[in-house]
Design a protein around this motif. Structure first.
Motif, PDB file in Angstrom:
ATOM      1  N   LEU A 255      -7.172   5.070   3.495  1.00 27.72           N
ATOM      2  CA  LEU A 255      -7.926   3.873   3.844  1.00 27.72           C
ATOM      3  C   LEU A 255      -8.504   4.036   5.244  1.00 27.72           C
ATOM      4  O   LEU A 255      -8.350   5.078   5.882  1.00 27.72           O
ATOM      5  N   GLY A 256      -9.176   2.999   5.725  1.00 31.96           N
ATOM      6  CA  GLY A 256      -9.791   3.058   7.037  1.00 31.96           C
ATOM      7  C   GLY A 256      -8.787   3.259   8.151  1.00 31.96           C
ATOM      8  O   GLY A 256      -7.607   2.938   8.020  1.00 31.96           O
ATOM      9  N   ASP A 257      -9.283   3.753   9.295  1.00 35.63           N
ATOM     10  CA  ASP A 257      -8.396   4.109  10.413  1.00 35.63           C
ATOM     11  C   ASP A 257      -7.565   2.939  10.913  1.00 35.63           C
ATOM     12  O   ASP A 257      -6.458   3.126  11.417  1.00 35.63           O
ATOM     13  N   ASN A 258      -8.082   1.720  10.806  1.00 37.42           N
ATOM     14  CA  ASN A 258      -7.381   0.566  11.362  1.00 37.42           C
ATOM     15  C   ASN A 258      -6.538  -0.180  10.326  1.00 37.42           C
ATOM     16  O   ASN A 258      -6.070  -1.290  10.593  1.00 37.42           O
ATOM     17  N   THR A 259      -6.351   0.421   9.160  1.00 40.54           N
ATOM     18  CA  THR A 259      -5.643  -0.269   8.084  1.00 40.54           C
ATOM     19  C   THR A 259      -4.146  -0.062   8.181  1.00 40.54           C
ATOM     20  O   THR A 259      -3.666   1.073   8.160  1.00 40.54           O
ATOM     21  N   ASP A 260      -3.401  -1.165   8.328  1.00 42.38           N
ATOM     22  CA  ASP A 260      -1.936  -1.151   8.265  1.00 42.38           C
ATOM     23  C   ASP A 260      -1.520  -2.063   7.117  1.00 42.38           C
ATOM     24  O   ASP A 260      -1.753  -3.277   7.177  1.00 42.38           O
ATOM     25  N   CYS A 261      -0.927  -1.506   6.076  1.00 42.77           N
ATOM     26  CA  CYS A 261      -0.517  -2.341   4.948  1.00 42.77           C
ATOM     27  C   CYS A 261       0.597  -1.660   4.166  1.00 42.77           C
ATOM     28  O   CYS A 261       0.811  -0.454   4.286  1.00 42.77           O
ATOM     29  N   ASP A 262       1.319  -2.455   3.408  1.00 37.03           N
ATOM     30  CA  ASP A 262       2.280  -1.953   2.419  1.00 37.03           C
ATOM     31  C   ASP A 262       1.720  -2.279   1.050  1.00 37.03           C
ATOM     32  O   ASP A 262       1.264  -3.400   0.807  1.00 37.03           O
ATOM     33  N   VAL A 263       1.754  -1.303   0.138  1.00 34.36           N
ATOM     34  CA  VAL A 263       1.218  -1.485  -1.208  1.00 34.36           C
ATOM     35  C   VAL A 263       2.391  -1.504  -2.187  1.00 34.36           C
ATOM     36  O   VAL A 263       3.139  -0.527  -2.292  1.00 34.36           O
ATOM     37  N   VAL A 264       2.573  -2.628  -2.878  1.00 28.93           N
ATOM     38  CA  VAL A 264       3.728  -2.850  -3.756  1.00 28.93           C
ATOM     39  C   VAL A 264       3.250  -2.901  -5.198  1.00 28.93           C
ATOM     40  O   VAL A 264       2.259  -3.573  -5.506  1.00 28.93           O
ATOM     41  N   ALA A 265       3.935  -2.182  -6.096  1.00 30.04           N
ATOM     42  CA  ALA A 265       3.592  -2.203  -7.524  1.00 30.04           C
ATOM     43  C   ALA A 265       4.859  -2.294  -8.354  1.00 30.04           C
ATOM     44  O   ALA A 265       5.941  -1.874  -7.922  1.00 30.04           O
ATOM     45  N   LEU A 266       4.715  -2.828  -9.575  1.00 30.97           N
ATOM     46  CA  LEU A 266       5.840  -3.053 -10.486  1.00 30.97           C
ATOM     47  C   LEU A 266       5.606  -2.356 -11.811  1.00 30.97           C
ATOM     48  O   LEU A 266       4.474  -2.191 -12.253  1.00 30.97           O
ATOM     49  N   ALA A 267       6.706  -1.962 -12.456  1.00 35.18           N
ATOM     50  CA  ALA A 267       6.706  -1.580 -13.870  1.00 35.18           C
ATOM     51  C   ALA A 267       7.987  -2.176 -14.445  1.00 35.18           C
ATOM     52  O   ALA A 267       9.046  -2.071 -13.832  1.00 35.18           O
ATOM     53  N   GLU A 268       7.889  -2.800 -15.605  1.00 42.73           N
ATOM     54  CA  GLU A 268       9.065  -3.520 -16.109  1.00 42.73           C
ATOM     55  C   GLU A 268       9.165  -3.451 -17.617  1.00 42.73           C
ATOM     56  O   GLU A 268       8.203  -3.148 -18.324  1.00 42.73           O
ATOM     57  N   ASP A 269      10.379  -3.693 -18.099  1.00 43.16           N
ATOM     58  CA  ASP A 269      10.637  -3.924 -19.503  1.00 43.16           C
ATOM     59  C   ASP A 269      11.532  -5.165 -19.568  1.00 43.16           C
ATOM     60  O   ASP A 269      11.793  -5.779 -18.526  1.00 43.16           O
ATOM     61  N   PRO A 270      11.987  -5.580 -20.740  1.00 46.23           N
ATOM     62  CA  PRO A 270      12.761  -6.827 -20.782  1.00 46.23           C
ATOM     63  C   PRO A 270      14.046  -6.814 -19.971  1.00 46.23           C
ATOM     64  O   PRO A 270      14.559  -7.880 -19.618  1.00 46.23           O
ATOM     65  N   LEU A 271      14.589  -5.636 -19.652  1.00 47.93           N
ATOM     66  CA  LEU A 271      15.885  -5.581 -18.983  1.00 47.93           C
ATOM     67  C   LEU A 271      15.824  -5.130 -17.527  1.00 47.93           C
ATOM     68  O   LEU A 271      16.657  -5.498 -16.723  1.00 47.93           O
ATOM     69  N   GLU A 272      14.839  -4.299 -17.190  1.00 49.25           N
ATOM     70  CA  GLU A 272      14.803  -3.718 -15.850  1.00 49.25           C
ATOM     71  C   GLU A 272      13.390  -3.735 -15.298  1.00 49.25           C
ATOM     72  O   GLU A 272      12.416  -3.897 -16.036  1.00 49.25           O
ATOM     73  N   ALA A 273      13.301  -3.547 -13.993  1.00 53.90           N
ATOM     74  CA  ALA A 273      12.003  -3.431 -13.335  1.00 53.90           C
ATOM     75  C   ALA A 273      12.102  -2.346 -12.269  1.00 53.90           C
ATOM     76  O   ALA A 273      13.135  -2.212 -11.604  1.00 53.90           O
ATOM     77  N   ALA A 274      11.039  -1.564 -12.140  1.00 60.02           N
ATOM     78  CA  ALA A 274      10.956  -0.557 -11.086  1.00 60.02           C
ATOM     79  C   ALA A 274       9.896  -1.000 -10.086  1.00 60.02           C
ATOM     80  O   ALA A 274       8.834  -1.495 -10.470  1.00 60.02           O
ATOM     81  N   VAL A 275      10.204  -0.859  -8.803  1.00 59.76           N
ATOM     82  CA  VAL A 275       9.282  -1.238  -7.732  1.00 59.76           C
ATOM     83  C   VAL A 275       9.006  -0.004  -6.886  1.00 59.76           C
ATOM     84  O   VAL A 275       9.935   0.737  -6.538  1.00 59.76           O
ATOM     85  N   GLN A 276       7.738   0.217  -6.583  1.00 57.81           N
ATOM     86  CA  GLN A 276       7.348   1.304  -5.693  1.00 57.81           C
ATOM     87  C   GLN A 276       6.542   0.729  -4.536  1.00 57.81           C
ATOM     88  O   GLN A 276       5.746  -0.203  -4.722  1.00 57.81           O
ATOM     89  N   VAL A 277       6.747   1.277  -3.342  1.00 59.56           N
ATOM     90  CA  VAL A 277       6.008   0.853  -2.150  1.00 59.56           C
ATOM     91  C   VAL A 277       5.444   2.075  -1.452  1.00 59.56           C
ATOM     92  O   VAL A 277       6.164   3.065  -1.249  1.00 59.56           O
ATOM     93  N   PHE A 278       4.165   2.020  -1.108  1.00 62.49           N
ATOM     94  CA  PHE A 278       3.549   3.017  -0.235  1.00 62.49           C
ATOM     95  C   PHE A 278       3.313   2.336   1.111  1.00 62.49           C
ATOM     96  O   PHE A 278       2.764   1.231   1.169  1.00 62.49           O
ATOM     97  N   TYR A 279       3.726   3.004   2.203  1.00 70.05           N
ATOM     98  CA  TYR A 279       3.535   2.475   3.543  1.00 70.05           C
ATOM     99  C   TYR A 279       2.306   3.144   4.157  1.00 70.05           C
ATOM    100  O   TYR A 279       2.284   4.369   4.346  1.00 70.05           O
TER     101      TYR A 279
END
Length: 656
Positions: A255-279
């Protein structure tokens, strides 16, 4: 507080006793331990939902309610206060039924111990310590060591342990790094504590993303050294610049030079969920982290995002919070969460869903990582021999089977509003997928899923009986098992049951399963059992696995079998069902795509199914066929000049 020991109904609060204000509630067990903490905009509405329809609750919620003996609550003034109190109680009581974001592995961080007199750079895992600055997390420890090795040329701060540092100070001689200029050797007084701390501050500033000024400073010093003809010093500075640039190249620019963010995404099924974060800091991916969580209730993605944000940033230092958090969906109380994180950071934190551009592309990348993380988590469990054995035994115990189901077949039906109906059969042996045994069916019945299941089971086991009859194991007409016929000659090999004598390979439907699983509830399970009974097959068990609550239904039973949501048996059955669903969907899509391609040729006179298939096979698509000339169409076997002209004129008259 409502409290009793007779199940959920016995400690249900009296009607009208629960306030309608925002608040936080706690369920407790017989020992007084808090087992679940939740918040609500309206305490009355939320708590009543636990007691209104017990059978309709998530299995883990049912377990929580049967474990609890009482519930109490605290009224608060605002939603922000509710968020704060909920997080405080979860942290204080560590309730066993709350979602806990645990790492899917232990991630290493690059850490600088700024709380020490002589700060040290090192690789750290686990809980964060006070007075230490952390960078990352990184996927591998060796990636940190490579980065540190490059940066110590420019920022030669201490990297040795406390024991090595004290020993060097006692003998008055630095370690090897001090001799090769990758440590400023504060242990022997080459630099003062203040000078060493300045080096550590610069190291941290570079790792935080403020890289430009250091490279510009070194370039200026290199030019000055060259002008003064100090060529050896200029060469060292050149090498330092290259080291910093290589360290920067290890972190992808997204991303751009001045961009500071955390990117959060989910994947789930009826019993569990996985979370990934890129800093992302200064436009570069500085780290990545993942969690796998058990879902406590039928939580919407927004609720999972809210729980994650509270647990992720609840204890974070102000500098650890980014200006922006990108999420797949907004939390239900987005304004309250934004206000809470803003107070934590001391400045505004924006929470939003990226819609387009580079940020949307990065979100899609993080989502793919989350999907892969969840898949790998399930595969790790499935590949464990002990877990597989335990899962098969638990299935046998739960369904009251005579033996462990070493071969399980699962069936699923796929269609769109009753068109292009197909079904899949997947096979698991010893708890692992046996893909060579998978089969698929084009379903003739149009009377719904129940009739389709009956048809598919009937067809599969008719073939099984026919093949047993062909080998002499079974008389197809009477269903009576026969002794194997003797070989006709002395040179003939004995016939092997279930094996084609010509190819030596197993027949397609030669082996019966110990257990048939159908995707559905009691109606589908009953249809499968009825099909087997009609064929006289009585040694195969049947069950249905309903998607919504993961209930296991046995034919003829009024109540489902509820497996513990953390049990290996449920993981196995769920994986079998999901694989059958995937296989059915894949077949349905290919069949539907084929029917869509051929539909454009249905109205062309003189074209039967064989000619239509030959045309599609030759040109690959109707679009390319529409662009072809009559002469090119004539190259297809079976297509003459007059038919080719008819095809050209017919396709030109259609809308592309």
């Amino acid at each position: 507080m409502a409290r009793s020991v007779g199940g959920p109904a016995s400690f249900r609060p009296k009607p009208g006793s629960i306030p309608e204000f925002p608040g936080v509630y706690r369920f407790k067990d017989a020992d007084g331990r808090v087992i679940y903490v939740g918040k609500a905009k309206s305490l009355r509405q939320r708590l009543n939902s636990y007691f209104a329809d017990f059978a309709g609750l998530h299995p883990r919620t049912q377990t929580m309610l049967t474990t609890a003996v009482g519930v109490d609550w605290t009224v608060v003034g605002t939603e922000v206060e509710a968020l704060q109190l909920e997080y405080s109680w979860i942290k204080e009581y560590d309730p066993r039924f709350n979602v806990k974001y645990r790492d899917d592995k232990s991630y290493p961080y690059l850490a600088v111990t700024m709380g020490e007199e002589f700060p040290r750079v090192q690789v750290l895992r686990g809980a964060k310590r006070k007075g230490t600055r952390y960078f990352g997390p990184y996927s591998h420890a060796w990636a940190i060591r490579e980065t540190v090795d490059l940066l110590l040329r420019v920022f030669p701060i201490r990297s040795c342990s406390g024991g090595v540092f004290r020993r060097a100070a006692q003998i008055g001689r630095p370690c090897l790094l001090g001799y090769i200029d990758k440590c400023s050797a504060p242990c022997v007084g080459r630099v003062t504590a203040e000078e060493h701390r300045e080096l550590a501050d610069d190291f941290c500033e570079f790792m935080a993303g403020n890289t430009g000024r250091f490279i510009r400073r070194l370039e200026r010093e290199m030019r000055e050294a060259a002008v003064e003809q100090e060529y050896e010093r200029a060469a060292r500075l050149r090498d330092d610049i290259q080291a910093l640039q290589r360290a920067m190249e290890k972190q992808a620019v997204v991303l751009g030079d001045n961009t500071d963010c955390d990117v959060v995404a989910l994947a789930e099924d009826p019993l569990e969920a996985a979370v990934q974060v890129f800093y992302v800091r200064s436009g570069r991916i500085r780290g990545q982290r993942g969690w796998v969580v058990d879902k406590v209730e039928e939580a919407a993605p927004g609720e999972l995002v809210e729980q994650f944000l509270l647990q992720m940033y609840g204890d974070a230092a102000a500098e650890a919070l980014p200006r922006e958090v990108l999420v797949p969906v907004l939390p239900p109380d987005a304004e309250a969460v934004t206000e809470l994180l803003g107070e934590q950071r001391g400045a505004r934190v924006e929470i939003r869903v990226p819609q387009r551009g580079d940020k949307r592309s990065l979100m899609e990348t993080v989502e793919r990582n989350a999907v892969e993380s969840l898949k790998q988590h399930k595969l790790r469990r499935a590949s464990d021999l002990t877990a597989r054995s335990r899962a098969l035994q638990e299935v046998a115990d739960a369904l009251d089977l005579d033996q462990v189901p070493l071969r399980i077949e699962c069936y699923d039906v796929s269609h769109i509003q009753g068109t292009d109906v197909v079904a899949s059969m997947v096979v698991f042996e010893d708890g692992l997928a046996r893909k060579s045994e998978y089969r698929r069916f084009s379903v003739r019945s149009t009377e719904g899923d129940v009739a389709s299941i009956h048809e598919v089971i009937s067809r599969r086991f008719k073939r099984y009986l026919e093949e047993r009859s062909a080998t002499g194991e079974l008389d197809a007409a009477t269903g009576i098992e026969l002794e194997e016929e003797p070989a006709e000659g002395p040179d003939e090999e004995p016939r092997t049951p279930g094996v084609d004598p010509e190819t030596g390979r197993p027949r397609k439907f030669a082996y019966p399963p110990n257990l048939v699983v159908v995707d559905g509830g009691p109606a589908q399970a009953a249809a499968a059992r009825r099909a087997l009974d009609e064929l006289g097959v009585d040694d195969v068990a049947v069950c249905g696995l309903a998607k919504r609550l993961e209930e296991v239904w046995l034919p003829g039973e009024d109540l489902p079998v509820i497996l513990a949501r953390s049990s290996e048996a449920l993981y196995l059955l769920q994986r079998v069902r999901d694989e059958a669903h995937r296989f059915a969907i894949t077949y349905h899509r290919s069949k539907r795509s084929k029917s869509v391609r051929e539909s454009a040729l249905d109205e062309v006179p003189g074209l039967g199914p064989a000619r239509r298939q030959a045309l599609i096979k030759h040109f690959g698509s109707v679009k390319r066929l529409r662009e072809a000339t009559a002469a090119q169409i004539c190259e297809v076997p079976g297509i003459g000049p007059s038919t080719a002209e008819t095809i050209v004129s017919a396709l030109k008259g259609q809308n592309p």
